[in-house]
Design an enzyme around this catalytic site. Sequence first.
Site, mmCIF file in Angstrom:
data_model
loop_
_atom_site.group_PDB
_atom_site.id
_atom_site.type_symbol
_atom_site.label_atom_id
_atom_site.label_comp_id
_atom_site.label_asym_id
_atom_site.label_seq_id
_atom_site.Cartn_x
_atom_site.Cartn_y
_atom_site.Cartn_z
ATOM 1 N N ASP A 203 0.786 -1.246 0.000
ATOM 2 C CA ASP A 203 0.000 0.000 0.000
ATOM 3 C C ASP A 203 0.819 1.299 0.000
ATOM 4 O OD1 ASP A 203 -1.885 -1.969 0.283
ATOM 5 O OD2 ASP A 203 -2.784 -1.194 2.116
ATOM 6 N N LYS B 181 -7.661 -4.540 5.008
ATOM 7 C CA LYS B 181 -6.337 -4.214 5.539
ATOM 8 C C LYS B 181 -5.360 -5.343 5.220
ATOM 9 C CE LYS B 181 -8.180 -0.520 7.218
ATOM 10 N NZ LYS B 181 -8.203 0.633 6.280
ATOM 11 N N THR C 294 0.531 0.893 6.616
ATOM 12 C CA THR C 294 1.235 1.332 7.807
ATOM 13 C C THR C 294 1.577 0.109 8.663
ATOM 14 O OG1 THR C 294 -0.806 1.697 9.088
ATOM 15 C CG2 THR C 294 0.043 3.563 7.836
ATOM 16 N N CYS D 109 -2.020 -2.237 7.866
ATOM 17 C CA CYS D 109 -2.013 -3.199 6.752
ATOM 18 C C CYS D 109 -0.799 -4.121 6.774
ATOM 19 C CB CYS D 109 -2.142 -2.450 5.434
ATOM 20 S SG CYS D 109 -3.755 -1.635 5.301
ATOM 21 N N GLU E 122 -4.585 -0.726 -1.340
ATOM 22 C CA GLU E 122 -5.895 -0.775 -0.684
ATOM 23 C C GLU E 122 -6.860 0.109 -1.461
ATOM 24 O OE1 GLU E 122 -6.007 0.325 3.484
ATOM 25 O OE2 GLU E 122 -8.198 0.248 3.534
ATOM 26 N N GLN F 178 8.142 -13.192 21.655
ATOM 27 C CA GLN F 178 7.869 -14.599 21.981
ATOM 28 C C GLN F 178 8.484 -15.565 20.962
ATOM 29 O OE1 GLN F 178 3.912 -15.397 23.858
ATOM 30 N NE2 GLN F 178 3.374 -13.423 22.958
ATOM 31 N N LYS G 246 -6.637 -4.838 -2.998
ATOM 32 C CA LYS G 246 -7.274 -5.461 -1.833
ATOM 33 C C LYS G 246 -8.303 -4.515 -1.226
ATOM 34 C CE LYS G 246 -3.501 -4.183 1.386
ATOM 35 N NZ LYS G 246 -4.274 -3.472 2.385
HETATM 36 N N1 TIU Z 1 -2.539 0.526 4.209
HETATM 37 C C1 TIU Z 1 -2.993 0.857 5.416
HETATM 38 O O1 TIU Z 1 -2.321 0.710 6.424
HETATM 39 N N2 TIU Z 1 -4.256 1.425 5.470
HETATM 40 C C2 TIU Z 1 -4.690 2.191 6.484
HETATM 41 O O2 TIU Z 1 -5.853 2.483 6.569
HETATM 42 N N3 TIU Z 1 -3.754 2.624 7.350
HETATM 43 C C3 TIU Z 1 -3.934 3.484 8.375
HETATM 44 O O3 TIU Z 1 -2.984 3.719 9.107
HETATM 45 N N4 TIU Z 1 -5.108 4.060 8.540
#
Ligand code: TIU
Length: 223
Positions: free
Chosen positions: A24, A132, A158, A162, A72, A202, A129
């Site tokens: 993304d 997430k 992020t 995702c 996304e 872990q 996609k």
């Molecule tokens: N690709 C992704 O992480 N989509 C999000 O919506 N990220 C946010 O941090 N909101």
Amino acid sequence: MAIIEAEPYPFEFNRARASVIIIDMQRDFLEPGGFGAALGNDVSLLRRTIAPTRRLLEKARAAGLSVIHTREGHRPDLADLPPAKKARGRLAAGIGDLGPMGRILVRGEPGHDIIPELSPLPGEPVVDKPGKGAFFATDLDAVLKNRGIAQLFVCGVTTEVCVNTTVREANDRGYDCLVVADCVGSYFPEFQEMGLRMIKAQGGLFGWVATSDSVIAALSATA
Ligand code: TIU
């Protein structure tokens, strides 16, 4: 087999079965004036992943690894957009509405596209996609299995959303995931730190964490 210095312990890299997956890295999340910035986020926290990811991408391509990109987003008719996702956040301009770079997270719109620095090459699969996680309602698992991929070097944004969701989905499907620490980013520094710690905690419950330098060293060693 090359060894990559990683946490919580060294990663046994099998170049014939490894792929780089870039999650993304879209204009709406990374560019000033995009959807992420319009929500009040500091996009510089994500933009610092661009240079190391580009470097890793170039080395991976040169080493013959397969590279997969995800985005996304939703169909222009929004038929695949769950009403709950549309309603979430009570945003004045949310998914499907007109944003600074076209309709927000809609396929084919400028903001939905991958940033030019990391443009896919012809032949590199781009997985669109709706969620997430990159496995949910996509053909990613088939794409990986058809290429014999068992190891994923994970980059993108992020970290806690995702990237983490995709790593958890991949882990449950039997893939070994190595998250490249400087090639994943979050708008929230504390989520960046914890998002990486959760992967490797872990004994590596979800996978490994390593720097792009460590991955590139192994790519060069086996090229
Ligand atoms: N690709 C992704 O992480 N989509 C999000 O919506 N990220 C946010 O941090 N909101």
